[in-house]
Design an enzyme around this catalytic site. Structure first.
Site, PDB file in Angstrom:
ATOM      1  N   LYS A 217      20.365 -34.209  37.274  1.00 55.76           N
ATOM      2  CA  LYS A 217      19.210 -34.459  36.397  1.00 55.76           C
ATOM      3  C   LYS A 217      18.966 -35.942  36.095  1.00 55.76           C
ATOM      4  O   LYS A 217      17.826 -36.345  35.881  1.00 55.76           O
ATOM      5  CB  LYS A 217      19.392 -33.713  35.066  1.00 55.76           C
ATOM      6  CG  LYS A 217      19.120 -32.227  35.143  1.00 55.76           C
ATOM      7  CD  LYS A 217      19.214 -31.618  33.754  1.00 55.76           C
ATOM      8  CE  LYS A 217      18.731 -30.190  33.768  1.00 55.76           C
ATOM      9  NZ  LYS A 217      18.570 -29.650  32.420  1.00 55.76           N
TER      10      LYS A 217
ATOM     11  N   ASP B   5      12.155 -29.288  29.378  1.00 56.02           N
ATOM     12  CA  ASP B   5      13.035 -28.550  28.458  1.00 56.02           C
ATOM     13  C   ASP B   5      12.571 -28.629  27.003  1.00 56.02           C
ATOM     14  O   ASP B   5      12.586 -27.632  26.282  1.00 56.02           O
ATOM     15  CB  ASP B   5      14.479 -29.085  28.558  1.00 56.02           C
ATOM     16  CG  ASP B   5      15.260 -28.419  29.684  1.00 56.02           C
ATOM     17  OD1 ASP B   5      14.852 -27.335  30.147  1.00 56.02           O
ATOM     18  OD2 ASP B   5      16.291 -28.992  30.097  1.00 56.02           O
TER      19      ASP B   5
HETATM   20  P1  NAP Z   1      25.718 -30.956  27.961  1.00 60.41           P
HETATM   21  O1  NAP Z   1      24.824 -32.102  28.259  1.00 60.41           O
HETATM   22  O2  NAP Z   1      27.006 -30.840  28.684  1.00 60.41           O
HETATM   23  O3  NAP Z   1      26.034 -31.005  26.366  1.00 60.41           O
HETATM   24  C1  NAP Z   1      26.933 -30.092  25.784  1.00 60.41           C
HETATM   25  C2  NAP Z   1      26.941 -30.276  24.256  1.00 60.41           C
HETATM   26  O4  NAP Z   1      27.771 -29.252  23.705  1.00 60.41           O
HETATM   27  C3  NAP Z   1      27.517 -31.615  23.809  1.00 60.41           C
HETATM   28  O5  NAP Z   1      26.847 -32.035  22.640  1.00 60.41           O
HETATM   29  C4  NAP Z   1      28.982 -31.226  23.501  1.00 60.41           C
HETATM   30  O6  NAP Z   1      29.584 -32.079  22.546  1.00 60.41           O
HETATM   31  C5  NAP Z   1      28.788 -29.867  22.900  1.00 60.41           C
HETATM   32  N1  NAP Z   1      29.989 -29.022  22.966  1.00 60.41           N
HETATM   33  C6  NAP Z   1      30.551 -28.459  24.074  1.00 60.41           C
HETATM   34  N2  NAP Z   1      31.643 -27.749  23.735  1.00 60.41           N
HETATM   35  C7  NAP Z   1      31.774 -27.867  22.377  1.00 60.41           C
HETATM   36  C8  NAP Z   1      32.704 -27.354  21.427  1.00 60.41           C
HETATM   37  N3  NAP Z   1      33.728 -26.573  21.800  1.00 60.41           N
HETATM   38  N4  NAP Z   1      32.521 -27.669  20.120  1.00 60.41           N
HETATM   39  C9  NAP Z   1      31.482 -28.439  19.739  1.00 60.41           C
HETATM   40  N5  NAP Z   1      30.569 -28.959  20.582  1.00 60.41           N
HETATM   41  C10 NAP Z   1      30.717 -28.672  21.892  1.00 60.41           C
HETATM   42  O7  NAP Z   1      24.984 -29.551  28.164  1.00 60.41           O
HETATM   43  P2  NAP Z   1      23.413 -29.219  28.014  1.00 60.41           P
HETATM   44  O8  NAP Z   1      22.769 -29.360  29.341  1.00 60.41           O
HETATM   45  O9  NAP Z   1      22.876 -29.981  26.859  1.00 60.41           O
HETATM   46  O10 NAP Z   1      23.480 -27.633  27.705  1.00 60.41           O
HETATM   47  C11 NAP Z   1      24.022 -27.147  26.495  1.00 60.41           C
HETATM   48  C12 NAP Z   1      23.805 -25.642  26.372  1.00 60.41           C
HETATM   49  O11 NAP Z   1      22.407 -25.365  26.364  1.00 60.41           O
HETATM   50  C13 NAP Z   1      24.376 -24.813  27.542  1.00 60.41           C
HETATM   51  O12 NAP Z   1      24.924 -23.640  27.008  1.00 60.41           O
HETATM   52  C14 NAP Z   1      23.164 -24.489  28.390  1.00 60.41           C
HETATM   53  O13 NAP Z   1      23.303 -23.256  29.078  1.00 60.41           O
HETATM   54  C15 NAP Z   1      22.089 -24.367  27.318  1.00 60.41           C
HETATM   55  N6  NAP Z   1      20.731 -24.653  27.843  1.00 60.41           N
HETATM   56  C16 NAP Z   1      19.773 -23.711  27.688  1.00 60.41           C
HETATM   57  C17 NAP Z   1      18.487 -23.961  28.151  1.00 60.41           C
HETATM   58  C18 NAP Z   1      17.411 -22.917  27.994  1.00 60.41           C
HETATM   59  O14 NAP Z   1      16.401 -23.017  28.692  1.00 60.41           O
HETATM   60  N7  NAP Z   1      17.566 -21.957  27.115  1.00 60.41           N
HETATM   61  C19 NAP Z   1      18.183 -25.196  28.771  1.00 60.41           C
HETATM   62  C20 NAP Z   1      19.198 -26.161  28.879  1.00 60.41           C
HETATM   63  C21 NAP Z   1      20.481 -25.875  28.413  1.00 60.41           C
HETATM   64  P3  NAP Z   1      30.354 -33.446  23.011  1.00 60.41           P
HETATM   65  O15 NAP Z   1      29.298 -34.481  23.203  1.00 60.41           O
HETATM   66  O16 NAP Z   1      31.266 -33.725  21.878  1.00 60.41           O
HETATM   67  O17 NAP Z   1      31.089 -33.109  24.288  1.00 60.41           O
END
Ligand code: NAP
Length: 284
Positions: free
Chosen positions: A70, A106
């Site tokens: 991305k 998004d």
């Molecule tokens: P990402 O860039 O990897 O970010 C992950 C986030 O989650 C970070 O803020 C991370 O905190 C936090 N995190 C992970 N494990 C954690 C824990 N155990 N406790 C507290 N915080 C935690 O991922 P992303 O692309 O933003 O995606 C995040 C979620 O959104 C995923 O589940 C994805 O499937 C979902 N999503 C859904 C859609 C939709 O269309 N519905 C679209 C995009 C994403 P740190 O910075 O501290 O690591």
């Protein structure tokens, strides 16, 4: 059926096997009788340059971009729209006669999902958990609409940094570490809680970023995780009388925006939603 004139779109990423986008878009093409096909392309990081060359050479009409490309896709694009540039990530590419244009749908997908549920973030106080890619897309979209935006993240410095980037966005923005204390304090007067962390996502379905007792019934609880359809956070929200919204609406709406860019047609969102829900219910 695929023919000589079939228009090809798709998604590049790795892993790609679990993507719901091929089913969602192909069902929509079929429903509208469009001669299009959406193909998943597994692309390793080291192969991105060749994949982009291939997309041009094969005259793909466009493609979605997912993890891990991305951010790195940006350098290959002819133009990147202002929103994707601010977010720093592209999830949708349109091939305009050889010129590749990058967008990030998004945040707009999340906003549309809220509005579909009758929730207008204008003038509301929003609490966002997480400061990763999805959080960036959502915060850059909502910060100019809501009255106050607070970002809490496990790695506090990322929330502080994101809040700094958003300081001219329009609303009052604050970023800090995600702790029980900060959560409890911020939730008291929040209108909308948005979970953008991966907590609660399959297989960690017994995890929730928020203790149940911190929730209140006037809260809208939007969890962008869509697998499972009802996370523990959403189940707790429903049980105390708050309004739960799952991540399916965001997934469908971000896809629908790309669909319109590639085809010029309004996406049949109900068909897309049905396919996504059926696929998720068929999973573990
Ligand atoms: P990402 O860039 O990897 O970010 C992950 C986030 O989650 C970070 O803020 C991370 O905190 C936090 N995190 C992970 N494990 C954690 C824990 N155990 N406790 C507290 N915080 C935690 O991922 P992303 O692309 O933003 O995606 C995040 C979620 O959104 C995923 O589940 C994805 O499937 C979902 N999503 C859904 C859609 C939709 O269309 N519905 C679209 C995009 C994403 P740190 O910075 O501290 O690591």
């Amino acid at each position: 059926m695929v023919g000589g004139a079939t228009v090809i779109v798709g998604v590049i990423g790795n892993p790609i096997e679990h993507s719901l986008s091929p089913r969602m878009h192909n069902a929509a093409f079929e429903y509208l009788g469009l001669d299009y096909i959406y193909v998943p392309f597994k692309v390793l990081e080291r192969d991105l340059t060749n994949a982009v060359r291939g997309a041009r050479a094969f005259n793909l009409k466009g493609f979605n971009v997912t993890i891990p490309h991305k951010v790195s896709i940006i350098k290959f694009l002819g133009a990147v729209d202002f929103r994707a540039r601010k977010i720093g990530a592209v999830n949708t590419v349109v091939n305009d006669e050889g010129k590749l244009l990058g967008y990030n749908t998004d945040g707009l997908g999340a906003l549309a999902a809220l509005r579909e549920e009758g929730i207008d973030p204008e003038g509301r106080k929003i609490l966002i958990l997480g400061a990763g890619g999805a959080s960036r897309a959502i915060t850059f979209t909502l910060a100019s609409i809501c009255s106050k935006l607070t970002i809490l993240n496990r790695t506090g410095i990322k929330a502080v940094q994101l809040a700094k980037e958003l300081k001219n966005a329009g609303s009052k923005v604050d970023g800090k570490g995600l702790t029980l204390e900060s959560l409890e304090k911020e939730l008291i007067d929040s209108d909308i809680l948005i979970n953008t962390t991966s907590m609660g996502m399959y297989p960690n379905v017994e995890e929730s970023p928020v203790p149940k007792e911190f929730l209140h019934k006037d809260l809208v609880v939007f969890d962008i995780v869509y697998n499972p359809l009802e996370t523990l956070l959403l189940r707790n929200a429903r049980n105390i009388g708050a309004k739960p919204i799952n991540g399916v609406g965001m997934l469908v709406n971000q896809g629908a925006i790309g669909f319109k860019m590639w085809t010029g047609c309004e996406a049949p969102k109900n068909i897309m939603r049905k396919v996504v829900i059926e696929s998720l219910l068929g999973r573990d």
